[in-house]
Motif scaffolding. Structure first.
Motif, short mmCIF file in Angstrom:
data_model
loop_
_atom_site.label_atom_id
_atom_site.label_comp_id
_atom_site.label_asym_id
_atom_site.label_seq_id
_atom_site.Cartn_x
_atom_site.Cartn_y
_atom_site.Cartn_z
N MET A 1 21.28 110.78 11.87
CA MET A 1 22.32 110.01 12.51
C MET A 1 21.68 109.07 13.52
SD MET A 1 25.48 111.47 14.76
CE MET A 1 26.98 110.57 14.59
N ARG A 2 22.28 107.89 13.70
CA ARG A 2 21.78 106.95 14.69
C ARG A 2 22.88 106.62 15.69
NH1 ARG A 2 20.38 100.98 13.31
NH2 ARG A 2 21.82 100.35 14.90
N ILE A 3 22.49 106.54 16.95
CA ILE A 3 23.41 106.08 17.98
C ILE A 3 22.78 104.92 18.74
CG2 ILE A 3 24.61 108.27 18.29
CD1 ILE A 3 22.95 108.67 20.87
N ASP A 4 23.63 104.05 19.24
CA ASP A 4 23.22 102.92 20.07
C ASP A 4 23.85 103.11 21.44
OD1 ASP A 4 21.93 101.74 17.88
OD2 ASP A 4 23.74 100.68 17.28
N LEU A 5 23.02 103.08 22.47
CA LEU A 5 23.50 103.24 23.84
C LEU A 5 23.29 101.93 24.58
CD1 LEU A 5 21.59 106.03 23.10
CD2 LEU A 5 23.07 106.79 24.91
N LYS A 6 24.33 101.44 25.21
CA LYS A 6 24.24 100.24 26.05
C LYS A 6 24.05 100.72 27.48
CE LYS A 6 24.88 95.87 27.14
NZ LYS A 6 23.73 95.04 27.19
N THR A 7 23.00 100.23 28.13
CA THR A 7 22.66 100.70 29.46
C THR A 7 22.75 99.56 30.48
OG1 THR A 7 20.32 100.20 29.23
CG2 THR A 7 21.04 102.37 28.49
N GLU A 8 22.50 99.93 31.72
CA GLU A 8 22.37 98.91 32.76
C GLU A 8 21.15 98.05 32.42
OE1 GLU A 8 20.21 100.32 36.51
OE2 GLU A 8 21.15 102.14 35.76
N THR A 9 21.03 96.90 33.03
CA THR A 9 19.92 95.99 32.77
C THR A 9 18.60 96.62 33.21
OG1 THR A 9 21.39 94.12 33.10
CG2 THR A 9 19.02 93.68 33.23
N PHE A 10 17.63 96.57 32.32
CA PHE A 10 16.30 97.07 32.67
C PHE A 10 15.58 96.03 33.51
CE2 PHE A 10 16.90 99.14 28.39
CZ PHE A 10 17.22 100.38 28.91
N THR A 11 14.80 96.51 34.49
CA THR A 11 14.14 95.58 35.40
C THR A 11 12.65 95.41 35.14
OG1 THR A 11 13.84 97.38 36.98
CG2 THR A 11 15.81 96.01 37.24
N CYS A 12 12.06 96.32 34.34
CA CYS A 12 10.62 96.21 34.10
C CYS A 12 10.24 96.91 32.80
CB CYS A 12 9.84 96.81 35.26
SG CYS A 12 10.16 98.56 35.50
N PRO A 13 9.11 96.54 32.21
CA PRO A 13 8.67 97.16 30.96
C PRO A 13 8.40 98.66 31.09
CG PRO A 13 7.54 95.09 31.29
CD PRO A 13 8.29 95.38 32.56
N SER A 14 8.10 99.13 32.28
CA SER A 14 7.84 100.57 32.43
C SER A 14 9.11 101.39 32.18
CB SER A 14 7.24 100.89 33.79
OG SER A 14 8.15 100.62 34.82
N CYS A 15 10.29 100.76 32.33
CA CYS A 15 11.55 101.44 32.01
C CYS A 15 11.55 101.87 30.54
CB CYS A 15 12.74 100.50 32.24
SG CYS A 15 12.94 99.90 33.92
N ILE A 16 11.05 101.00 29.68
CA ILE A 16 11.01 101.28 28.25
C ILE A 16 10.15 102.50 27.98
CG2 ILE A 16 10.22 100.40 26.01
CD1 ILE A 16 10.88 97.57 27.11
N LYS A 17 8.96 102.53 28.52
CA LYS A 17 8.04 103.66 28.29
C LYS A 17 8.62 104.96 28.83
CE LYS A 17 3.99 100.79 28.31
NZ LYS A 17 2.73 100.95 27.72
N LYS A 18 9.27 104.89 29.98
CA LYS A 18 9.86 106.08 30.59
C LYS A 18 10.96 106.67 29.71
CE LYS A 18 11.81 107.23 35.13
NZ LYS A 18 12.25 106.64 36.40
N ILE A 19 11.85 105.81 29.23
CA ILE A 19 12.96 106.28 28.38
C ILE A 19 12.44 106.75 27.03
CG2 ILE A 19 15.03 105.55 27.13
CD1 ILE A 19 15.61 103.70 29.58
N GLU A 20 11.59 105.95 26.40
CA GLU A 20 11.06 106.33 25.09
C GLU A 20 10.29 107.64 25.17
OE1 GLU A 20 8.86 102.92 23.71
OE2 GLU A 20 10.64 102.05 22.76
N GLY A 21 9.45 107.79 26.17
CA GLY A 21 8.65 109.00 26.31
C GLY A 21 9.49 110.25 26.48
N ASN A 22 10.50 110.17 27.34
CA ASN A 22 11.36 111.33 27.58
C ASN A 22 12.22 111.67 26.36
OD1 ASN A 22 11.45 112.54 30.53
ND2 ASN A 22 10.87 110.39 30.68
N LEU A 23 12.77 110.66 25.70
CA LEU A 23 13.59 110.94 24.53
C LEU A 23 12.75 111.45 23.36
CD1 LEU A 23 16.20 108.03 24.59
CD2 LEU A 23 16.60 110.45 25.05
#
Length: 72
Positions: A1-23
């Motif tokens: 199954m796939r879900i799409d989550l709309k989030t608040e605006t990301f402010t830096c590329p490290s946000c991506i790594k943080k979310i991807e790593g934890n998920l």
């Protein structure tokens, strides 16, 4: 199954790594793609092992507000 989550605006590329790593470490998550410019998180997951609410909670515990969750 796939879900799409709309989030608040990301402010830096490290946000991506943080979310991807934890998920990616969450049991039942198969793939994660964070779209920086559109502030979306696309998650492929096994719905028998993790539900969309748990995925949303992981993102929010990292300090990012989730505005909507859509199954696709």
């Amino acid at each position: 199954m796939r879900i799409d989550l709309k989030t608040e605006t990301f402010t830096c590329p490290s946000c991506i790594k943080k979310i991807e790593g934890n998920l990616n470490r969450a049991e039942g998550v198969d793939a994660v793609k964070v779209l920086f410019n559109s502030s979306k998180v696309k998650v492929e997951h096994d719905e028998n092992r993790i539900d969309p609410e748990e995925i949303k909670d992981i993102i929010e515990k990292l300090g990012y507000e989730v505005h909507s969750v859509k199954s696709s």
